[in-house]
Design a protein around this motif. Structure first.
Motif, mmCIF file in Angstrom:
data_model
loop_
_atom_site.group_PDB
_atom_site.id
_atom_site.type_symbol
_atom_site.label_atom_id
_atom_site.label_comp_id
_atom_site.label_asym_id
_atom_site.label_seq_id
_atom_site.Cartn_x
_atom_site.Cartn_y
_atom_site.Cartn_z
ATOM 1 N N UNK A 168 45.064 21.924 18.009
ATOM 2 C CA UNK A 168 44.531 22.047 19.367
ATOM 3 C C UNK A 168 45.581 21.844 20.452
ATOM 4 N N UNK A 169 46.750 21.324 20.089
ATOM 5 C CA UNK A 169 47.794 21.106 21.094
ATOM 6 C C UNK A 169 48.150 22.426 21.775
ATOM 7 N N UNK A 170 48.347 22.384 23.058
ATOM 8 C CA UNK A 170 48.776 23.543 23.851
ATOM 9 C C UNK A 170 47.743 24.676 23.870
ATOM 10 N N UNK A 171 46.483 24.372 23.548
ATOM 11 C CA UNK A 171 45.424 25.377 23.589
ATOM 12 C C UNK A 171 44.291 24.877 24.476
ATOM 13 N N UNK A 172 43.630 25.814 25.148
ATOM 14 C CA UNK A 172 42.437 25.445 25.909
ATOM 15 C C UNK A 172 41.270 25.283 24.934
ATOM 16 N N UNK A 173 40.218 24.639 25.387
ATOM 17 C CA UNK A 173 39.040 24.483 24.537
ATOM 18 C C UNK A 173 38.426 25.848 24.219
ATOM 19 N N UNK A 174 38.502 26.771 25.160
ATOM 20 C CA UNK A 174 37.999 28.138 24.931
ATOM 21 C C UNK A 174 38.792 28.821 23.810
ATOM 22 N N UNK A 175 40.107 28.653 23.816
ATOM 23 C CA UNK A 175 40.946 29.254 22.767
ATOM 24 C C UNK A 175 40.622 28.659 21.394
ATOM 25 N N UNK A 176 40.415 27.348 21.358
ATOM 26 C CA UNK A 176 40.074 26.689 20.099
ATOM 27 C C UNK A 176 38.714 27.183 19.604
ATOM 28 N N UNK A 177 37.746 27.277 20.512
ATOM 29 C CA UNK A 177 36.413 27.760 20.130
ATOM 30 C C UNK A 177 36.492 29.178 19.581
ATOM 31 N N UNK A 178 37.263 30.038 20.222
ATOM 32 C CA UNK A 178 37.417 31.420 19.749
ATOM 33 C C UNK A 178 38.055 31.455 18.363
ATOM 34 N N UNK A 179 39.039 30.609 18.136
ATOM 35 C CA UNK A 179 39.683 30.538 16.821
ATOM 36 C C UNK A 179 38.671 30.119 15.750
ATOM 37 N N UNK A 180 37.795 29.171 16.087
ATOM 38 C CA UNK A 180 36.772 28.705 15.147
ATOM 39 C C UNK A 180 35.769 29.822 14.843
ATOM 40 N N UNK A 181 35.395 30.583 15.851
ATOM 41 C CA UNK A 181 34.480 31.710 15.638
ATOM 42 C C UNK A 181 35.095 32.719 14.675
ATOM 43 N N UNK A 182 36.368 32.998 14.866
ATOM 44 C CA UNK A 182 37.055 33.952 13.961
ATOM 45 C C UNK A 182 37.116 33.414 12.529
ATOM 46 N N UNK A 183 37.351 32.113 12.393
ATOM 47 C CA UNK A 183 37.352 31.477 11.077
ATOM 48 C C UNK A 183 35.977 31.618 10.426
ATOM 49 N N UNK A 184 34.944 31.327 11.181
ATOM 50 C CA UNK A 184 33.573 31.396 10.643
ATOM 51 C C UNK A 184 33.219 32.816 10.196
ATOM 52 N N UNK A 185 33.673 33.800 10.957
ATOM 53 C CA UNK A 185 33.426 35.199 10.578
ATOM 54 C C UNK A 185 34.124 35.552 9.273
ATOM 55 N N UNK A 186 35.356 35.090 9.113
ATOM 56 C CA UNK A 186 36.120 35.372 7.891
ATOM 57 C C UNK A 186 35.576 34.589 6.696
ATOM 58 N N UNK A 187 34.978 33.435 6.956
ATOM 59 C CA UNK A 187 34.497 32.544 5.901
ATOM 60 C C UNK A 187 33.351 33.155 5.101
ATOM 61 N N UNK A 188 32.606 34.030 5.730
ATOM 62 C CA UNK A 188 31.393 34.592 5.082
ATOM 63 C C UNK A 188 31.713 35.351 3.831
#
Length: 188
Positions: A168-188
């Protein structure tokens, strides 16, 4: 744009639970709010659920009933939430993964994400809100980095069991949330 319709179609009948773990000050609460809004998933904050259940703050539960009582209530409440039949975002306290088999249960029932944040970033964030955090309220600012580093060293073996690690360093909360969404999509 809202991902909720896409996500609900994508996961179809499979329940998706995303659990955020990490040290205090990593942004778990804020990021879980963003995820809940973007995905239209129900939001649970484990500490808030425990507090609501006993109609006491976490600090009052510790003071009146002790840590063992709290940890048992935490495990029970965690298991209740993880047994949900609906999509949800779960944010857990910094100590939750360390006790009992909580981290194994989180991994078994959800997509777990460790929000990894460096000591210097955590120190800057936590200095501003020490009064709201009983664990660090009485620690001098100059001793805070060492305290955080020691805790991270002790807890990292548990946090690192998460399915995914998001720095999370050097990232906005929005950027972190977007990264998590992409992870969740790939996880399926």
């Amino acid at each position: 744009f809202k991902f909720s319709k896409f996500f609900k179609n994508f996961v179809q009948n499979k329940i998706m639970i995303i659990t955020l773990v990490g040290y205090m000050g990593t942004g778990k609460s804020h990021i879980s709010n963003i995820l809940s809004s973007k995905l239209n998933f129900k939001l649970f904050d484990l500490d808030q659920e425990i507090s609501n259940k006993f109609e006491l703050s976490i600090a009052e539960i510790f003071k009146n009933h002790g840590e063992i009582f709290f940890r048992k209530a935490e495990k029970e409440t965690l298991n209740e939430i993880l047994s949900s039949e609906e999509h949800l975002i779960l944010s857990v306290g910094g100590g939750t993964p360390v006790y009992y088999d909580n981290m194994e249960r989180i991994n078994d029932k959800s997509i777990s994400i460790y929000l990894r944040t460096g000591v210097s970033t955590l120190t800057e964030r936590l200095k501003k809100n020490k009064h709201k955090r009983p664990l660090i309220a009485k620690i001098a600012d100059e001793d805070l980095p060492e305290f955080i580093a020691k805790h991270l060293f002790e807890r990292n073996p548990f946090y690192s069991k998460a399915h995914y690690i998001v720095d999370t360093d050097q990232k906005t909360t929005e950027e972190v949330a977007e990264e998590i969404i992409q992870i969740a999509l790939r996880h399926q």
